[in-house]
Enzyme design. Structure first.
Site, PDB file in Angstrom:
ATOM      1  N   CYS A  79     -19.760 116.585 -49.720  1.00 51.17           N
ATOM      2  CA  CYS A  79     -18.624 117.086 -49.279  1.00 51.17           C
ATOM      3  C   CYS A  79     -17.871 117.878 -50.321  1.00 51.17           C
ATOM      4  O   CYS A  79     -18.435 118.826 -50.860  1.00 51.17           O
ATOM      5  CB  CYS A  79     -17.827 115.963 -48.812  1.00 51.17           C
ATOM      6  SG  CYS A  79     -16.616 116.583 -47.525  1.00 51.17           S
ATOM      7  N   HIS A 183     -21.860 114.068 -45.030  1.00 53.56           N
ATOM      8  CA  HIS A 183     -21.762 112.861 -45.599  1.00 53.56           C
ATOM      9  C   HIS A 183     -23.194 111.872 -45.303  1.00 53.56           C
ATOM     10  O   HIS A 183     -23.332 111.247 -44.283  1.00 53.56           O
ATOM     11  CB  HIS A 183     -20.384 111.967 -44.916  1.00 53.56           C
ATOM     12  CG  HIS A 183     -19.198 112.580 -45.533  1.00 53.56           C
ATOM     13  ND1 HIS A 183     -18.779 112.088 -46.727  1.00 53.56           N
ATOM     14  CD2 HIS A 183     -18.448 113.497 -44.868  1.00 53.56           C
ATOM     15  CE1 HIS A 183     -17.450 112.624 -46.697  1.00 53.56           C
ATOM     16  NE2 HIS A 183     -17.423 113.619 -45.884  1.00 53.56           N
ATOM     17  N   GLU A 185     -23.918 109.335 -46.400  1.00 51.86           N
ATOM     18  CA  GLU A 185     -23.449 107.866 -46.181  1.00 51.86           C
ATOM     19  C   GLU A 185     -23.013 107.546 -44.826  1.00 51.86           C
ATOM     20  O   GLU A 185     -22.906 106.211 -44.457  1.00 51.86           O
ATOM     21  CB  GLU A 185     -22.531 107.132 -47.117  1.00 51.86           C
ATOM     22  CG  GLU A 185     -21.049 107.658 -47.289  1.00 51.86           C
ATOM     23  CD  GLU A 185     -20.958 109.272 -47.598  1.00 51.86           C
ATOM     24  OE1 GLU A 185     -19.693 109.468 -47.489  1.00 51.86           O
ATOM     25  OE2 GLU A 185     -21.718 110.055 -47.808  1.00 51.86           O
TER      26      GLU A 185
END
Length: 202
Positions: A79, A183, A185
């Site tokens: 990001c 992202h 994650e």
């Protein structure tokens, strides 16, 4: 023996979420802002949320440490961390980045009826056939984005492309330096596989 991935702590970013993702992908994750620990890492993750100039200011003296470390170990920017890899950003004026990947960070243009930030799930299209970071992943995977600025770079450094208002580089690469605008994650099985692929690069 588990590989050691250092997550750089410079005061911005959801570090615990990234840490859990790295651990789920099979590596030992260490969150640190210590230059010595970063220099000794097997692999480095540069996360981040927020404004570009704040990220660069907060990184401070660690800039040189990060740039030097990429000569020896793989790095993944996530990001804002991806945007900071680039030459410069136009967010709140012109600000210099780390200069690890050529290009400039620009704001999405205003289009009536289209919201900025670009938030939610979208498709990434692989633009390079052979990329170890995307090994085993489909060429049109869905991942999770939250951003108002995008990386403007050339096809040479574009690893995946995504359409939102305009086509933009949703992941970038130069040698062993990688960046993803989304992202991983927060991107389910696709994101976990990408993190495992990054660990395999170490």
């Amino acid at each position: 023996m588990a590989k050691n991935v250092t997550i750089i702590d410079y005061g911005l970013g959801n570090l615990r979420s990234v840490m859990r993702g790295i651990e789920a992908a099979g590596a030992r994750a260490v969150i640190t802002g210590d230059a010595g620990e970063i220099a000794a890492a097997d692999g480095i993750v540069l996360p981040g949320v927020g404004a570009f100039h704040e990220g660069m200011d907060q990184l401070g003296a660690l800039r040189e440490t990060v740039c030097a470390a990429t000569k020896d170990v793989p790095l993944l920017g996530i990001c804002l961390g991806m945007q900071m890899l680039m030459d410069s950003s136009e967010e709140h004026g012109t600000h210099q980045g780390l200069g690890l990947i050529p290009g400039r960070v620009r704001r999405f243009p205003h289009v009536p009826g289209v919201k900025v930030p670009h938030m939610g799930w979208n498709t990434i299209r692989l633009t390079k056939e052979e990329s170890p970071l995307y090994s085993g992943l489909p060429h049109d995977a869905y991942v999770y984005f939250v951003h108002s600025y995008y990386a403007d770079t050339t096809p040479e450094y574009t690893l995946t492309s995504t359409d939102y208002i305009l086509p933009f580089a949703s992941s970038i690469v130069r040698d062993d330096v990688y960046g993803v605008q989304f992202h991983p994650e927060k991107s389910g099985a696709v994101g976990l596989r990408l993190l495992k692929n990054f660990i395999d690069l170490i």
